[in-house]
Each structure stands twice: as structure tokens, then as C-alpha cells.
Design an enzyme around this catalytic site. Structure first.
Site, mmCIF file in Angstrom:
data_model
loop_
_atom_site.group_PDB
_atom_site.id
_atom_site.type_symbol
_atom_site.label_atom_id
_atom_site.label_comp_id
_atom_site.label_asym_id
_atom_site.label_seq_id
_atom_site.Cartn_x
_atom_site.Cartn_y
_atom_site.Cartn_z
ATOM 1 C CE LYS A 36 -3.580 -2.181 2.848
ATOM 2 N NZ LYS A 36 -4.287 -2.050 4.154
ATOM 3 C CG ASP A 67 8.614 3.206 -14.046
ATOM 4 O OD1 ASP A 67 9.843 3.266 -14.114
ATOM 5 O OD2 ASP A 67 7.923 3.966 -13.354
ATOM 6 C CG ASP A 106 8.044 2.631 -5.028
ATOM 7 O OD1 ASP A 106 9.225 2.778 -4.702
ATOM 8 O OD2 ASP A 106 7.104 2.618 -4.218
ATOM 9 C CB THR A 107 10.060 -2.457 -4.518
ATOM 10 O OG1 THR A 107 11.479 -2.323 -4.684
ATOM 11 C CG2 THR A 107 9.447 -3.000 -5.781
ATOM 12 C CB THR A 160 10.782 -6.654 -0.639
ATOM 13 O OG1 THR A 160 9.929 -5.581 -1.007
ATOM 14 C CG2 THR A 160 10.610 -6.931 0.839
ATOM 15 C CG PHE A 213 10.301 3.185 10.568
ATOM 16 C CD1 PHE A 213 10.411 2.036 9.818
ATOM 17 C CD2 PHE A 213 9.040 3.643 10.908
ATOM 18 C CE1 PHE A 213 9.279 1.327 9.419
ATOM 19 C CE2 PHE A 213 7.899 2.958 10.512
ATOM 20 C CZ PHE A 213 8.030 1.791 9.764
ATOM 21 C CG ASP A 220 2.070 0.938 6.986
ATOM 22 O OD1 ASP A 220 1.619 0.059 7.756
ATOM 23 O OD2 ASP A 220 2.912 0.683 6.094
#
Length: 212
Positions: free
Chosen positions: A68, A130, A132-133, A136, A181, A188
Site C-alpha cells: 500500500k 516501471d 516502485d518497491t 524487498t 524509519f 505506514d
């Protein structure tokens, strides 16, 4: 490919005072500072859209959005691509598909990568992709490659400055940040803070309040 160096944020950057910005009042004690204001995020995302438009001017692309945490960045990036296309003589057709990953417990990344929802990515075959990560990325890229896309490029709003960091795998990087973080702009902590427009540093109080 166009040069797309990340905006590097220094290790000692504390962020902006909360008093300078608006944010949901119920998070007052849960965040320490505004690390990257929403306006800066949007301006940088528009710049990444320019890079992508220049690189893929003759290709249609399939955008694989990682849910998400990536949905706001993905939506804004695709919208900027559309706006740039309408205001120029070239239009980059984009299709968007979604995949959800889970690898965090509280503020710690686990070794397990769980693909939730659409595991069959056969629609990527022969496409220019294309997406985003986060940490991972390697595992997801390996999974995506099994479906034989024509080309894969990775866009990431944030890359953390850690050993073996993912920037080498990311073609379009928004910000390179220290190993902190952060939450907000759909990022989140146990499903909280996605409603923050800014990227913020979570406080110890916030970590304890929403810990599971």
C-alpha cells in the site's frame, strides 16, 4: 537513459519543526518532525516524470504499483506523466496494475516476502514495466522477470542509505535518506500514518502506541 541522481538528505538532518506545517492533530505526540514536506515531494515527483517521459517517449509502459505504501507516489507520478504529455507533442500511454507486498513487522523488515493478491503477472509479458518497491526489491524483481517483460525500470521515492542499498537497482530515485524509519505519504507503521501528507519521523511515543 537520462541522468537521475537522487536528492541526498544528510545524516544529521533533523527535519522541520511540526509548528511550520499542518497535519492530523491526533498525531501530535506520535511524530518528531516533518522530514520531507509534501510540496517538496510533489516537485521531485514531477521531476522524475520528466526523466521517464524523456526515456520512454516511443514506448507505452505498464506501471506496477506496489501497495500500500507506493500508491500515492505511483498515482502522483502517473498524473504528472499525463500532464506533461498533454502539454507536449508526445504522449506516454500508461497502464497501471497493482501488487501488494508485506515484509515489515512494526519498524523491522523481515526476511519473508509475502505477495498478496495478484501473483500471476503474465500481463507483463513483452511490456515495458516501471514500478516502485523498498527493501524487498531484489525478490520482487526476480519474481517479475519470470514473466518475461520487455524491459523493467524501477522508480522509488525513497532509498535508504544502508549497506547494499537498493539505489543500484533503482532507475529513478526521489530522495536518498539516512536509515531512519519514516511515515506519511502512504508509508505506514502498522497501518497508521498513511493519512499524513508529509513524510515524517515517527517518535518513540508513536512506535509504542501503535506497536503490535
Amino acid at each position: 537513459i537520462s541522468c537521475c541522481s537522487a536528492c541526498a538528505i544528510k545524516d544529521d538532518w533533523p527535519g522541520y519543526s511540526l509548528d511550520l506545517f499542518t497535519y492530523p492533530e491526533h498525531y501530535h505526540d506520535d511524530i518528531e518532525s516533518v522530514y520531507i514536506p509534501h510540496g517538496v515531494i510533489m516537485n521531485r515527483t514531477e521531476r522524475l516524470a520528466h526523466y521517464i517521459m524523456n526515456d520512454f517517449q516511443d514506448d507505452n509502459i505498464m506501471v506496477l504499483c506496489v501497495l500500500k505504501g507506493g500508491y500515492k507516489f505511483c498515482a502522483d507520478l502517473v498524473e504528472f506523466i499525463k500532464i506533461l504529455g498533454r502539454n507536449s507533442n508526445k504522449y506516454l500511454e500508461t497502464r497501471v496494475e497493482f501488487i501488494r507486498l508485506k515484509s515489515y513487522l512494526n519498524d523491522q523488515s523481515t526476511e519473508d516476502l509475502h505477495i498478496i493478491g495478484c501473483q500471476d503477472l503474465s500481463f507483463l509479458r513483452g511490456k515495458v514495466c516501471d514500478f516502485d518497491t523498498g527493501k524487498t526489491m531484489k525478490a520482487l524483481l526476480k519474481h517479475v522477470e519470470t514473466f518475461e517483460p520487455k524491459m523493467v525500470k524501477v522508480a522509488g521515492l525513497l532509498v535508504k542509505r544502508v549497506p547494499n542499498m537498493a539505489e543500484s537497482l533503482t532507475d529513478y530515485v526521489g530522495f536518498e535518506i539516512p536509515n531512519r524509519f519514516v511515515v506519511g505519504y502512504a508509508l505506514d507503521y502498522n497501518e497508521y500514518f498513511r493519512d499524513l501528507n508529509h513524510i515524517c519521523v515517527i517518535s518513540r511515543t508513536g512506535k509504542m502506541k501503535y506497536k503490535i
